[in-house]
Each structure stands twice: as C-alpha cells, then as structure tokens.
Enzyme design. Sequence first.
Site, mmCIF file in Angstrom:
data_model
loop_
_atom_site.group_PDB
_atom_site.id
_atom_site.type_symbol
_atom_site.label_atom_id
_atom_site.label_comp_id
_atom_site.label_asym_id
_atom_site.label_seq_id
_atom_site.Cartn_x
_atom_site.Cartn_y
_atom_site.Cartn_z
ATOM 1 N N ILE A 1 -9.572 0.279 -4.112
ATOM 2 C CA ILE A 1 -9.957 0.194 -2.716
ATOM 3 C C ILE A 1 -10.425 1.435 -2.388
ATOM 4 O O ILE A 1 -9.422 2.422 -2.370
ATOM 5 C CB ILE A 1 -8.815 -0.207 -1.826
ATOM 6 C CG1 ILE A 1 -8.720 -1.616 -2.103
ATOM 7 C CG2 ILE A 1 -9.000 -0.060 -0.406
ATOM 8 C CD1 ILE A 1 -7.103 -2.425 -1.160
ATOM 9 N N LYS B 1 -2.051 -1.412 -3.992
ATOM 10 C CA LYS B 1 -2.852 -0.521 -3.692
ATOM 11 C C LYS B 1 -1.939 1.006 -3.809
ATOM 12 O O LYS B 1 -1.228 1.133 -3.192
ATOM 13 C CB LYS B 1 -3.621 -0.492 -2.402
ATOM 14 C CG LYS B 1 -4.454 1.009 -2.381
ATOM 15 C CD LYS B 1 -5.333 1.006 -1.096
ATOM 16 C CE LYS B 1 -6.074 2.292 -0.954
ATOM 17 N NZ LYS B 1 -6.662 2.537 0.168
ATOM 18 N N TYR C 1 0.817 -1.207 -0.150
ATOM 19 C CA TYR C 1 -0.198 0.074 0.174
ATOM 20 C C TYR C 1 0.844 1.279 0.151
ATOM 21 O O TYR C 1 1.633 1.525 1.051
ATOM 22 C CB TYR C 1 -0.861 -0.039 1.149
ATOM 23 C CG TYR C 1 -1.773 1.081 1.372
ATOM 24 C CD1 TYR C 1 -1.926 2.145 0.324
ATOM 25 C CD2 TYR C 1 -2.675 1.273 2.665
ATOM 26 C CE1 TYR C 1 -2.940 3.205 0.636
ATOM 27 C CE2 TYR C 1 -3.212 2.332 2.545
ATOM 28 C CZ TYR C 1 -3.397 3.412 1.671
ATOM 29 O OH TYR C 1 -4.465 4.355 1.811
#
Length: 294
Positions: A206, A164, A136
């Site tokens: 997301i 992400k 992330y």
Amino acid sequence: MTTFDGIIPALVTPLDQDGELLEDGLRQVLDFTIDRGVHGVFILGSSGEIYGLDAAQKRRVVEIAVEHVAGRVPVLAGAGEISTRECVRTARMVEEVGGVAGLSVLTPYFMTPTQSELREHFRAIAGSTDLPVLLYDNPPRTHVQLELTTVLELAAVPGIVGLKDSSGDLERVRTLLAERPEGFSVLMGRDTLILPALEAGADGAIATTANVAPRVVAGIYDAFRAGDLATAARLQEELAQLRDLVPRATFPLVLKEGLRILGVDAGHGVAPAREIDPALREELARVVTALDAL
C-alpha cells in the site's frame, strides 16, 4: 479467507481551500491510478487526510469511490481514528455503503496503548463488521508498535486477514512472513522497500507514491511477478527520487502537488498544511514528469 495483493495506492482526498471535498477531483485521482495499472485503491488513509474529514465527507468519499471504480479494482477503506468507538463507527459506515473489499485499521496515536489494549481494540473492530480487516502498523508516525507476537495473535482472530507494515524494519517483516498463518496478507507500507519485501515473500504494497507514479510502482510488482528482477530493481531505484521528496513539505502536499503537475485536480491540503517551496515544486515537476513517462 480474503487476501489482498498487488500495488494499492493510499489515495489523497482532493479538497478545496476551505476543506470541502472536490468530488470530480477524487474521480480524476481514481482514474489516473487505475488507468496506470494499480491493483486496488485505498481511501480514507493518512494520505487521504482522514484526520481532517468530517463524518459526512468520509461517507461521501466511500460512496464516490465505490460508484466510480465500479468493480475495476478492489476498494479498501481506512479507519484511522484514535478511539475504538470511532473506528467502529467508521467500519459500520463503510459496510453500510457497501462495495468495499476491506478495512485498514491504524493503531491509535497520541495515546500509547499497551499490547493488551491494542489486541482488544482490533478484536472489537473486527467483531463489529463483516468487512475483512487489515492491521496497519506505522510506528514512525504513531509512536505505537504492534509487536510481532500481537500481530500473530490477532492473525488468528476471525475477520483479521492481514497487515500493512510501515515500520521500515525488513527483518521484522521477514520474521512475520515466516511465521504468519496461511492466507494472512502482508503488505509493505514503506515505498523504498517494496521490492525487498516482495523478494522476502510479501504480497504487495500500500504505497503513497503510487498516487503520483502508479505506473512505476505497479511496474515493480508486475516485473517481479514476471521474473524480471532487473526491471523491478530499476523501477524501485527510480521511485526513490520521488520518495525522497515527499517529506520535504507537510504531508501529503507533495503528493497533491505532483498530481496537479500531471494534470489531476488533487486540490489542497487540510489547513494548516499549505506551503510548498517553489524550488521544491520545480524539482518535483522534473521528477514526476520523468516517472510518468517511464
């Protein structure tokens, strides 16, 4: 290799004014988003105020989510602590509870690790668990960026299955999509860029706004996959008005207030996050009511 796709809301964690978990509120948030068509749920992220939860609360959030979702969609959990040791501890807790499909690991923040230190950080976490790990990257908030070469090197590590990307740099995402290994998921983390990322080849998103407008955000993905680009573009444009409101109060208060407006008990923010201007609330009410009706 495990892959992740579709729209996955980064869920808020309902808390009372003293910071205690509202268990029924969490169940309401899960049902609200799943019933409106999301393709997974993500708990214990920054939207979920992981930084304000103690170890027992984190565990209870995972337990409730797994039990209440009951296999309807995949459940992802976050490990957003600063140190490698604490992230490993969270990873092992999540794996011990069971029923979670993957772990999203944020880059450290406050400290500014080198790329070599970041590689060792993620290798250590991936090596500590059998859970698939999503990198992330959110440099606007953490002030730490995973360089493209670092991401590609980590993509070869067993157990690391995707990224992400909340950098907001669409050209960087396009380059990654062209160079990623087969089966490595790329999920957009900037809600204003979901459709452009999908058009570039991303696997989904997301999305924080999918707390409040799950039907709209999921609709962008569903319309795109169905080849209905006009509908996808219209929904992406509609979503922008909500995204523009999110930074106008301490994060994630706008998301929690939006859910409250729609009848979901999302509770309060972790203190000192408390205030929403009455004028902002009126504007938010108009926007979320209209989006929920789409």
